[in-house]
Design a protein around this motif. Sequence first.
Motif, mmCIF file in Angstrom:
data_model
loop_
_atom_site.group_PDB
_atom_site.id
_atom_site.type_symbol
_atom_site.label_atom_id
_atom_site.label_comp_id
_atom_site.label_asym_id
_atom_site.label_seq_id
_atom_site.Cartn_x
_atom_site.Cartn_y
_atom_site.Cartn_z
ATOM 1 N N GLY A 231 -53.322 -6.333 -0.517
ATOM 2 C CA GLY A 231 -53.993 -5.154 0.053
ATOM 3 C C GLY A 231 -53.824 -5.016 1.553
ATOM 4 O O GLY A 231 -54.301 -4.052 2.150
ATOM 5 N N ALA A 232 -53.136 -5.972 2.169
ATOM 6 C CA ALA A 232 -52.925 -5.862 3.617
ATOM 7 C C ALA A 232 -51.992 -4.692 3.911
ATOM 8 O O ALA A 232 -51.011 -4.481 3.186
ATOM 9 N N THR A 233 -52.300 -3.931 4.948
ATOM 10 C CA THR A 233 -51.449 -2.793 5.326
ATOM 11 C C THR A 233 -50.916 -3.038 6.733
ATOM 12 O O THR A 233 -51.606 -2.782 7.716
ATOM 13 N N PRO A 234 -49.690 -3.542 6.831
ATOM 14 C CA PRO A 234 -49.174 -3.819 8.175
ATOM 15 C C PRO A 234 -48.879 -2.529 8.934
ATOM 16 O O PRO A 234 -48.587 -1.496 8.348
ATOM 17 N N LEU A 235 -48.959 -2.629 10.254
ATOM 18 C CA LEU A 235 -48.645 -1.494 11.125
ATOM 19 C C LEU A 235 -47.209 -1.670 11.625
ATOM 20 O O LEU A 235 -46.497 -2.555 11.155
ATOM 21 N N ASN A 236 -46.809 -0.907 12.618
ATOM 22 C CA ASN A 236 -45.420 -1.003 13.088
ATOM 23 C C ASN A 236 -45.010 -2.404 13.538
ATOM 24 O O ASN A 236 -43.918 -2.857 13.254
ATOM 25 N N TYR A 237 -45.885 -3.049 14.308
ATOM 26 C CA TYR A 237 -45.467 -4.291 14.951
ATOM 27 C C TYR A 237 -46.256 -5.526 14.536
ATOM 28 O O TYR A 237 -46.132 -6.571 15.162
ATOM 29 N N ASN A 238 -47.121 -5.424 13.576
ATOM 30 C CA ASN A 238 -47.948 -6.606 13.295
ATOM 31 C C ASN A 238 -47.672 -7.222 11.932
ATOM 32 O O ASN A 238 -48.486 -8.000 11.435
ATOM 33 N N GLY A 239 -46.505 -6.907 11.346
ATOM 34 C CA GLY A 239 -46.170 -7.458 10.036
ATOM 35 C C GLY A 239 -46.179 -8.979 10.026
ATOM 36 O O GLY A 239 -46.494 -9.601 9.004
ATOM 37 N N PHE A 240 -45.900 -9.587 11.175
ATOM 38 C CA PHE A 240 -45.877 -11.050 11.242
ATOM 39 C C PHE A 240 -47.237 -11.662 10.915
ATOM 40 O O PHE A 240 -47.335 -12.835 10.590
ATOM 41 N N LYS A 241 -48.275 -10.864 11.024
ATOM 42 C CA LYS A 241 -49.603 -11.417 10.747
ATOM 43 C C LYS A 241 -49.775 -11.766 9.265
ATOM 44 O O LYS A 241 -50.629 -12.571 8.919
ATOM 45 N N ILE A 242 -48.962 -11.155 8.396
ATOM 46 C CA ILE A 242 -49.125 -11.442 6.965
ATOM 47 C C ILE A 242 -48.704 -12.884 6.651
ATOM 48 O O ILE A 242 -49.517 -13.660 6.152
ATOM 49 N N PRO A 243 -47.457 -13.274 6.970
ATOM 50 C CA PRO A 243 -47.120 -14.690 6.721
ATOM 51 C C PRO A 243 -47.972 -15.644 7.554
ATOM 52 O O PRO A 243 -48.272 -16.757 7.101
ATOM 53 N N LEU A 244 -48.370 -15.214 8.732
ATOM 54 C CA LEU A 244 -49.209 -16.072 9.568
ATOM 55 C C LEU A 244 -50.549 -16.336 8.882
ATOM 56 O O LEU A 244 -51.012 -17.478 8.761
#
Lengths: 154, 329
Positions: free
Chosen positions: B304-317
């Motif tokens: 359910g996470a919705t990444p924005l333009n520049y914060n996709g790295f937060k998902i694997p983190l």
Amino acid sequence: MKIEVTVNGEHQSYDVEPRMLLVHFLREVVGLTGTHVGCETSLCGACSVMLNGDAVKSCTVLAVQADGAEITTIEGLAQNGELHPIQEGFWECHGLQCGFCTPGMIIAAHQLLERNPKPNEADIRRGIEGNLCRCTGYQHIVDAVQYASKKMTR
Amino acid sequence: MLRDMMANFELYQPTAIDHALNLMNRYGDDGWVLAGGQDSFDWFKDRAKKPRAVIDINGIDDLHGIRETADGIEIGALTTLTEIETSALIKEKYGVLADAARHVASPQIRNAGTIGGNVCQDTRCWYYRYGLDCYRAGGNTCYADTPEGIDREHCLFGADRCIAVSPSDTAPALVALDARMVVVNGDGEKEVQAEDFFIGPDVDIMRMTILQPGDLLKSIVIPNTWAGARFYFEKVAERNTWDFALVNIAAAMKVDNNAISDIRIACGGVACVPLRLTVVEEVVKGSPPNGASADLAASAATRGATPLNYNGFKIPLMESLVKRAIRES
Ligand SMILES: Cc1cc2nc3c(=O)[nH]c(=O)nc-3n(C[C@H](O)[C@H](O)[C@H](O)COP(=O)(O)OP(=O)(O)OC[C@H]3O[C@@H](n4cnc5c(N)ncnc54)[C@H](O)[C@@H]3O)c2cc1C
Ligand code: SF4
Ligand code: FES
Ligand code: FES
């Protein structure tokens, strides 16, 4: 507002505006310019002083909040013309180049050694993590604090 | 921008809670509660916030200190982060909170910054901090959530016009410990679960907590439910020191016969609130705290996470942090 403070052992009283920051009070009202202003946003640590025994960033405290407090600035460390062991360490180990960060760095080191008289290198790096130095690369500062620690615990 | 001269304000230094509440009521939206000032003065120096009255609560003795109670501990809102980090009681029983406090900023900031201020601090969205008139500041646009906006630090969950995140390191630890916030105002005192204390933009886009003008956070109560449990805290930030978390995580776990019998886990930096990961809790309960459970937990965490333009790295983190929390608590 009237405030009474003890700065480096000297009791003094002043009338200051509530919005005046402690660092400006120390530099401009008390006339002790050893405490530096770097970033003014709690980042660099150049303005560190001891306030009732705790190192704080004096750019982020009001002068009136120090009413009744004991303040130690860099000028208060040397005694009877003799450098404090931490100051001596910075001298001996080349812990400074331009010197801008040094007063704050020494205050942070002072707090560290009070809380942990025999810190290892990692402890020292953690202890001074609130202080930025743009010249030394920190290693000589770590050496300086180690020097002081040895001298003070001998 | 002129930083050093703050706009003028009336300064009050009450020494009793009642006196502070009277002042807060009198000034309402024009009043500002000042604790350690580590968040407040930034706003004042930038002149992004210009309260008419500043109510410095540091002289109120009742708000200081850590007390043991019949069923846990009570931490006064003015207790400093250094006091929390070094408290023998907290280290022994609620180590995750001591750990979280130790990860805040730098020694000088922890000496001055209070736990109350740490949980009430405003978001670090830099557009907002800069003083722009975004939604959170009462305007009608979000500067971060635009094609050009730099949204690296922003949220994965709970976006609702505003995409700012909770900056606090202690907040996820308090959620993991099932803490309660004691709030006082002119009408009396109430306790609120830490989880309900923090609010997202869907509830109120201009506030990070339920506190309304006139409300004072008096203390934080930690029940002994989790005393001495297994804990985990980790924070990942751009720099090792005085930097806010990109993502942080706090977990409290009980293990019986090599199976997780109970767990609470929360992440900061991924939503406007410290996000309790209830799905993860459900997924791992009854399983051993091993790698397989950690993997399941990680994929559940970011569903359910919705990444924005520049914060996709937060998902694997975030997934890595969840894994480590399950394996290494
Ligand atoms: C350089 C820097 C780095 C930082 N890094 C981190 C970090 O890594 N992690 C982290 O978590 N934080 C970090 N911070 C934020 C700082 O640690 C917290 O803001 C601090 O704990 C705030 O506490 P304070 O007492 O100084 O708050 P204040 O500035 O006094 O108050 C903050 C806010 O809370 C409100 N408030 C305070 N106490 C109460 C109360 N009892 N009742 C109602 N409202 C109240 C105030 O009105 C204000 O809006 C950093 C800050 C700086 C300047
Ligand atoms: S993310 Fe929130 S705080 Fe940041 S600019 Fe957008 S509305 Fe403002
Ligand atoms: S001038 Fe105070 S921290 Fe930089
Ligand atoms: S000696 Fe120049 S900043 Fe440290």
